[in-house]
Scaffold this motif. Structure first.
Motif, PDB file in Angstrom:
ATOM      1  N   UNK A  76       7.535  45.069  21.968  1.00 21.48           N
ATOM      2  CA  UNK A  76       8.675  44.004  22.075  1.00 21.48           C
ATOM      3  C   UNK A  76       8.646  42.800  21.118  1.00 21.48           C
ATOM      4  N   UNK A  77       9.355  42.544  20.470  1.00 25.09           N
ATOM      5  CA  UNK A  77       9.232  40.997  19.826  1.00 25.09           C
ATOM      6  C   UNK A  77      10.726  40.342  19.984  1.00 25.09           C
ATOM      7  N   UNK A  78      10.432  39.037  20.691  1.00 25.91           N
ATOM      8  CA  UNK A  78      11.689  38.063  20.672  1.00 25.91           C
ATOM      9  C   UNK A  78      11.486  37.185  19.545  1.00 25.91           C
ATOM     10  N   UNK A  79      12.784  36.818  19.457  1.00 25.33           N
ATOM     11  CA  UNK A  79      12.713  35.583  18.262  1.00 25.33           C
ATOM     12  C   UNK A  79      13.672  34.733  18.857  1.00 25.33           C
ATOM     13  N   UNK A  80      13.112  33.293  18.496  1.00 27.38           N
ATOM     14  CA  UNK A  80      13.909  32.215  18.821  1.00 27.38           C
ATOM     15  C   UNK A  80      15.139  32.067  18.540  1.00 27.38           C
ATOM     16  N   UNK A  81      16.070  31.777  19.451  1.00 28.59           N
ATOM     17  CA  UNK A  81      17.502  31.313  18.859  1.00 28.59           C
ATOM     18  C   UNK A  81      17.910  29.821  19.500  1.00 28.59           C
ATOM     19  N   UNK A  82      18.308  28.897  18.728  1.00 26.60           N
ATOM     20  CA  UNK A  82      18.545  27.686  18.917  1.00 26.60           C
ATOM     21  C   UNK A  82      19.796  27.608  20.193  1.00 26.60           C
ATOM     22  N   UNK A  83      20.597  28.284  20.048  1.00 30.04           N
ATOM     23  CA  UNK A  83      21.825  28.315  20.771  1.00 30.04           C
ATOM     24  C   UNK A  83      22.048  29.794  21.512  1.00 30.04           C
ATOM     25  N   UNK A  84      22.944  29.766  22.558  1.00 30.16           N
ATOM     26  CA  UNK A  84      23.432  31.143  23.090  1.00 30.16           C
ATOM     27  C   UNK A  84      24.406  31.563  22.057  1.00 30.16           C
ATOM     28  N   UNK A  85      25.176  30.716  21.496  1.00 33.50           N
ATOM     29  CA  UNK A  85      26.085  31.436  20.545  1.00 33.50           C
ATOM     30  C   UNK A  85      25.256  32.426  19.223  1.00 33.50           C
ATOM     31  N   UNK A 110      15.330  35.777  36.346  1.00 38.52           N
ATOM     32  CA  UNK A 110      13.960  36.204  36.892  1.00 38.52           C
ATOM     33  C   UNK A 110      12.735  35.727  35.798  1.00 38.52           C
ATOM     34  N   UNK A 111      13.416  35.171  34.863  1.00 38.96           N
ATOM     35  CA  UNK A 111      12.230  34.492  33.688  1.00 38.96           C
ATOM     36  C   UNK A 111      12.265  33.040  33.992  1.00 38.96           C
ATOM     37  N   UNK A 112      13.616  32.428  34.014  1.00 45.12           N
ATOM     38  CA  UNK A 112      13.695  31.195  34.223  1.00 45.12           C
ATOM     39  C   UNK A 112      15.106  30.895  34.204  1.00 45.12           C
ATOM     40  N   UNK A 113      15.859  30.044  34.864  1.00 44.65           N
ATOM     41  CA  UNK A 113      17.158  29.581  35.104  1.00 44.65           C
ATOM     42  C   UNK A 113      18.064  29.765  33.695  1.00 44.65           C
ATOM     43  N   UNK A 114      17.529  29.174  32.745  1.00 42.18           N
ATOM     44  CA  UNK A 114      17.982  29.125  31.413  1.00 42.18           C
ATOM     45  C   UNK A 114      17.859  30.024  30.125  1.00 42.18           C
ATOM     46  N   UNK A 115      16.865  31.161  30.913  1.00 41.89           N
ATOM     47  CA  UNK A 115      16.704  32.118  29.845  1.00 41.89           C
ATOM     48  C   UNK A 115      17.842  32.961  29.475  1.00 41.89           C
ATOM     49  N   UNK A 116      18.245  32.905  28.215  1.00 46.58           N
ATOM     50  CA  UNK A 116      19.450  33.605  27.485  1.00 46.58           C
ATOM     51  C   UNK A 116      18.984  34.530  26.642  1.00 46.58           C
ATOM     52  N   UNK A 117      18.973  35.857  26.770  1.00 41.16           N
ATOM     53  CA  UNK A 117      18.576  36.634  25.785  1.00 41.16           C
ATOM     54  C   UNK A 117      19.402  37.967  25.681  1.00 41.16           C
ATOM     55  N   UNK A 118      19.272  38.455  24.418  1.00 41.43           N
ATOM     56  CA  UNK A 118      19.999  39.998  24.321  1.00 41.43           C
ATOM     57  C   UNK A 118      18.991  40.790  23.496  1.00 41.43           C
ATOM     58  N   UNK A 119      19.011  42.279  23.847  1.00 39.48           N
ATOM     59  CA  UNK A 119      17.903  43.242  23.357  1.00 39.48           C
ATOM     60  C   UNK A 119      18.675  44.288  22.668  1.00 39.48           C
ATOM     61  N   UNK A 120      18.194  44.626  21.543  1.00 40.46           N
ATOM     62  CA  UNK A 120      18.636  45.856  20.557  1.00 40.46           C
ATOM     63  C   UNK A 120      17.394  46.806  20.442  1.00 40.46           C
ATOM     64  N   UNK A 121      17.826  47.864  20.296  1.00 33.91           N
ATOM     65  CA  UNK A 121      16.423  48.943  19.700  1.00 33.91           C
ATOM     66  C   UNK A 121      16.775  48.956  18.355  1.00 33.91           C
ATOM     67  N   UNK A 130      16.432  38.194  20.890  1.00 36.85           N
ATOM     68  CA  UNK A 130      16.794  37.152  20.473  1.00 36.85           C
ATOM     69  C   UNK A 130      17.011  36.135  21.790  1.00 36.85           C
ATOM     70  N   UNK A 131      16.264  34.895  22.010  1.00 34.87           N
ATOM     71  CA  UNK A 131      16.294  34.362  23.129  1.00 34.87           C
ATOM     72  C   UNK A 131      16.526  32.985  23.058  1.00 34.87           C
ATOM     73  N   UNK A 132      17.272  32.311  23.957  1.00 34.55           N
ATOM     74  CA  UNK A 132      17.643  30.910  23.926  1.00 34.55           C
ATOM     75  C   UNK A 132      17.134  30.421  25.192  1.00 34.55           C
ATOM     76  N   UNK A 133      16.404  29.258  25.398  1.00 31.20           N
ATOM     77  CA  UNK A 133      15.858  28.835  26.548  1.00 31.20           C
ATOM     78  C   UNK A 133      16.648  27.427  26.917  1.00 31.20           C
ATOM     79  N   UNK A 134      17.574  26.983  25.987  1.00 27.95           N
ATOM     80  CA  UNK A 134      18.225  25.899  26.495  1.00 27.95           C
ATOM     81  C   UNK A 134      19.280  26.097  27.240  1.00 27.95           C
TER      82      UNK A 134
END
Length: 136
Positions: A76-85, A110-121, A130-134
């Motif tokens: 599993x690899x997660x890349x940083x996204x600056x925004x939820x968009x 369950x990760x933290x209140x601002x954890x916004x992510x999307x997953x694809x295979x 892709x995940x945004x922590x803002x």
């Protein structure tokens, strides 16, 4: 660019013992644990610099291990996204390019209140995120 990486392991208890020992000299320890009940699938352990570390990433998990089937890939690899968009756009673009949805854009509290992510295979079945922590 990379936010975190995760590996699927056969036996979480055995792998935890191995990584605990291997990472101890580096000051890396389990800084987050997510249960199977929280994820709806498998339990995971997140490693990072300990909370007492002077490292700027102290307490943030960057390396994850967890149980699972190879259906979602052994990595599993997660890349940083600056925004939820950007997370939303990543998910849409990946699906349009032939990726398979593995979790639509959304908050994962369950990760933290601002954890916004999307997953694809990806085409080889790897779980790409892709995940945004803002905050919103």
């Amino acid at each position: 660019m990379i936010d975190h990486i995760g590996l699927t392991v056969r036996d979480l208890k055995v792998s935890k013992a191995f990584y605990d020992a291997a990472f101890a000299p580096l000051g890396v320890e389990v800084v987050m644990s997510v249960t199977a009940d929280e994820t709806g699938s498998y339990g995971y352990l997140g490693y990072g610099p300990g909370a007492d570390s002077r490292d700027i990433q102290a307490g943030k998990p960057s390396f994850w291990i967890g149980g699972g089937e190879t259906l979602t890939g052994p990595m599993h690899v997660a890349f940083v996204a600056a925004t939820r968009a950007q997370v939303d756009a990543f998910h849409a673009a990946a699906l349009a390019a032939g990726g398979v949805d593995n979790g639509p854009p959304g908050v994962r509290p369950h990760y933290h209140p601002n954890y916004y992510g999307a997953f694809v295979l990806d085409p080889d079945g790897r779980n790409i995120e892709a995940v945004c922590h803002a905050p919103a």
